[in-house]
Design a protein around this motif. Sequence first.
Motif, PDB file in Angstrom:
ATOM      1  N   ASN A 110       0.853  -1.189   0.000  1.00  0.00           N
ATOM      2  CA  ASN A 110       0.000   0.000   0.000  1.00  0.00           C
ATOM      3  C   ASN A 110       0.891   1.240   0.000  1.00  0.00           C
ATOM      4  N   VAL A 111       0.273   2.411  -0.033  1.00  0.00           N
ATOM      5  CA  VAL A 111       1.027   3.660  -0.169  1.00  0.00           C
ATOM      6  C   VAL A 111       1.975   3.879   1.008  1.00  0.00           C
ATOM      7  N   ASN A 112       1.519   3.580   2.239  1.00  0.00           N
ATOM      8  CA  ASN A 112       2.381   3.778   3.414  1.00  0.00           C
ATOM      9  C   ASN A 112       3.623   2.888   3.346  1.00  0.00           C
ATOM     10  N   GLU A 113       3.428   1.633   2.963  1.00  0.00           N
ATOM     11  CA  GLU A 113       4.571   0.721   2.841  1.00  0.00           C
ATOM     12  C   GLU A 113       5.529   1.188   1.756  1.00  0.00           C
ATOM     13  N   LEU A 114       4.965   1.693   0.651  1.00  0.00           N
ATOM     14  CA  LEU A 114       5.813   2.183  -0.439  1.00  0.00           C
ATOM     15  C   LEU A 114       6.622   3.398   0.002  1.00  0.00           C
ATOM     16  N   GLU A 115       6.003   4.294   0.760  1.00  0.00           N
ATOM     17  CA  GLU A 115       6.724   5.485   1.224  1.00  0.00           C
ATOM     18  C   GLU A 115       7.829   5.114   2.212  1.00  0.00           C
ATOM     19  N   ILE A 116       7.569   4.128   3.079  1.00  0.00           N
ATOM     20  CA  ILE A 116       8.604   3.649   4.007  1.00  0.00           C
ATOM     21  C   ILE A 116       9.758   3.045   3.220  1.00  0.00           C
ATOM     22  N   GLN A 117       9.428   2.230   2.231  1.00  0.00           N
ATOM     23  CA  GLN A 117      10.452   1.601   1.393  1.00  0.00           C
ATOM     24  C   GLN A 117      11.250   2.664   0.643  1.00  0.00           C
ATOM     25  N   ALA A 118      10.575   3.710   0.146  1.00  0.00           N
ATOM     26  CA  ALA A 118      11.253   4.792  -0.570  1.00  0.00           C
ATOM     27  C   ALA A 118      12.229   5.516   0.352  1.00  0.00           C
ATOM     28  N   HIS A 119      11.810   5.753   1.588  1.00  0.00           N
ATOM     29  CA  HIS A 119      12.690   6.415   2.557  1.00  0.00           C
ATOM     30  C   HIS A 119      13.938   5.557   2.822  1.00  0.00           C
ATOM     31  N   GLU A 120      13.729   4.258   3.011  1.00  0.00           N
ATOM     32  CA  GLU A 120      14.863   3.358   3.254  1.00  0.00           C
ATOM     33  C   GLU A 120      15.809   3.308   2.057  1.00  0.00           C
ATOM     34  N   LEU A 121      15.236   3.291   0.858  1.00  0.00           N
ATOM     35  CA  LEU A 121      16.077   3.286  -0.337  1.00  0.00           C
ATOM     36  C   LEU A 121      16.842   4.601  -0.473  1.00  0.00           C
ATOM     37  N   GLY A 122      16.216   5.711  -0.114  1.00  0.00           N
ATOM     38  CA  GLY A 122      16.905   7.003  -0.154  1.00  0.00           C
ATOM     39  C   GLY A 122      18.120   7.001   0.753  1.00  0.00           C
ATOM     40  N   GLU A 123      17.959   6.435   1.956  1.00  0.00           N
ATOM     41  CA  GLU A 123      19.094   6.333   2.876  1.00  0.00           C
ATOM     42  C   GLU A 123      20.169   5.398   2.331  1.00  0.00           C
ATOM     43  N   GLN A 124      19.738   4.309   1.744  1.00  0.00           N
ATOM     44  CA  GLN A 124      20.697   3.353   1.172  1.00  0.00           C
ATOM     45  C   GLN A 124      21.485   3.999   0.034  1.00  0.00           C
ATOM     46  N   ILE A 125      20.809   4.751  -0.804  1.00  0.00           N
ATOM     47  CA  ILE A 125      21.474   5.443  -1.906  1.00  0.00           C
ATOM     48  C   ILE A 125      22.496   6.436  -1.367  1.00  0.00           C
ATOM     49  N   PHE A 126      22.111   7.158  -0.308  1.00  0.00           N
ATOM     50  CA  PHE A 126      23.044   8.102   0.305  1.00  0.00           C
ATOM     51  C   PHE A 126      24.300   7.381   0.789  1.00  0.00           C
ATOM     52  N   ARG A 127      24.122   6.259   1.509  1.00  0.00           N
ATOM     53  CA  ARG A 127      25.272   5.495   2.022  1.00  0.00           C
ATOM     54  C   ARG A 127      26.147   4.961   0.890  1.00  0.00           C
ATOM     55  N   LEU A 128      25.505   4.429  -0.161  1.00  0.00           N
ATOM     56  CA  LEU A 128      26.268   3.878  -1.285  1.00  0.00           C
ATOM     57  C   LEU A 128      27.046   4.972  -2.012  1.00  0.00           C
ATOM     58  N   ARG A 129      26.431   6.129  -2.206  1.00  0.00           N
ATOM     59  CA  ARG A 129      27.146   7.238  -2.855  1.00  0.00           C
ATOM     60  C   ARG A 129      28.323   7.696  -2.001  1.00  0.00           C
ATOM     61  N   PHE A 130      28.111   7.751  -0.694  1.00  0.00           N
ATOM     62  CA  PHE A 130      29.168   8.154   0.226  1.00  0.00           C
ATOM     63  C   PHE A 130      30.329   7.165   0.161  1.00  0.00           C
ATOM     64  N   GLN A 131      30.017   5.874   0.163  1.00  0.00           N
ATOM     65  CA  GLN A 131      31.047   4.842   0.085  1.00  0.00           C
ATOM     66  C   GLN A 131      31.814   4.918  -1.228  1.00  0.00           C
ATOM     67  N   LEU A 132      31.102   5.191  -2.311  1.00  0.00           N
ATOM     68  CA  LEU A 132      31.771   5.289  -3.612  1.00  0.00           C
ATOM     69  C   LEU A 132      32.739   6.466  -3.654  1.00  0.00           C
ATOM     70  N   THR A 133      32.316   7.612  -3.121  1.00  0.00           N
ATOM     71  CA  THR A 133      33.177   8.791  -3.182  1.00  0.00           C
ATOM     72  C   THR A 133      34.381   8.672  -2.254  1.00  0.00           C
ATOM     73  N   THR A 134      34.243   7.959  -1.146  1.00  0.00           N
ATOM     74  CA  THR A 134      35.373   7.799  -0.226  1.00  0.00           C
ATOM     75  C   THR A 134      36.254   6.612  -0.603  1.00  0.00           C
ATOM     76  N   GLY A 135      35.832   5.868  -1.626  1.00  0.00           N
ATOM     77  CA  GLY A 135      36.641   4.736  -2.082  1.00  0.00           C
ATOM     78  C   GLY A 135      36.494   3.496  -1.220  1.00  0.00           C
ATOM     79  N   GLN A 136      35.515   3.458  -0.330  1.00  0.00           N
ATOM     80  CA  GLN A 136      35.318   2.299   0.527  1.00  0.00           C
ATOM     81  C   GLN A 136      34.661   1.141  -0.213  1.00  0.00           C
ATOM     82  N   SER A 137      33.968   1.444  -1.274  1.00  0.00           N
ATOM     83  CA  SER A 137      33.237   0.398  -1.983  1.00  0.00           C
ATOM     84  C   SER A 137      33.230   0.707  -3.471  1.00  0.00           C
ATOM     85  N   GLU A 138      33.023  -0.324  -4.246  1.00  0.00           N
ATOM     86  CA  GLU A 138      32.874  -0.160  -5.690  1.00  0.00           C
ATOM     87  C   GLU A 138      31.583  -0.819  -6.132  1.00  0.00           C
TER      88      GLU A 138
END
Length: 108
Positions: free
Chosen positions: A12-40
């Motif tokens: 439902n919409v609430n579950e989708l919005e929660i999932q979107a928020h979690e993905l936004g945080e995950q994207i932030f962490r992955l971008r941070f890791q890529l720029t610092t060279g911690q992950s590829e």
Amino acid sequence: MASRMDDFRPMNVNELEIQAHELGEQIFRLRFQLTTGQSESVKKLREARRDLARIKTLVRQHELGIHAAAPKEAEAAHSKKPKKAASDKRGAKKHGAKESKEAKDSKE
């Protein structure tokens, strides 16, 4: 292979919005890791962004009241071709044939 969209459709919409928020945080962490060279993990970042786009699409469809058909149903709907109507009820101009002089006179 089932599409990733099928994973999100039953939510439902609430579950989708929660999932979107979690993905936004995950994207932030992955971008941070890529720029610092911690992950590829470029592939993980790409998939997370695509999943976020899929979720945003479904949320917007819910807002607009659009209930997307399953892919197979959508294909079936598009494959049906509408019947062509005759250009002239009397059939005088069928297949680009020129109209006879008599038919022209009867119109006037």
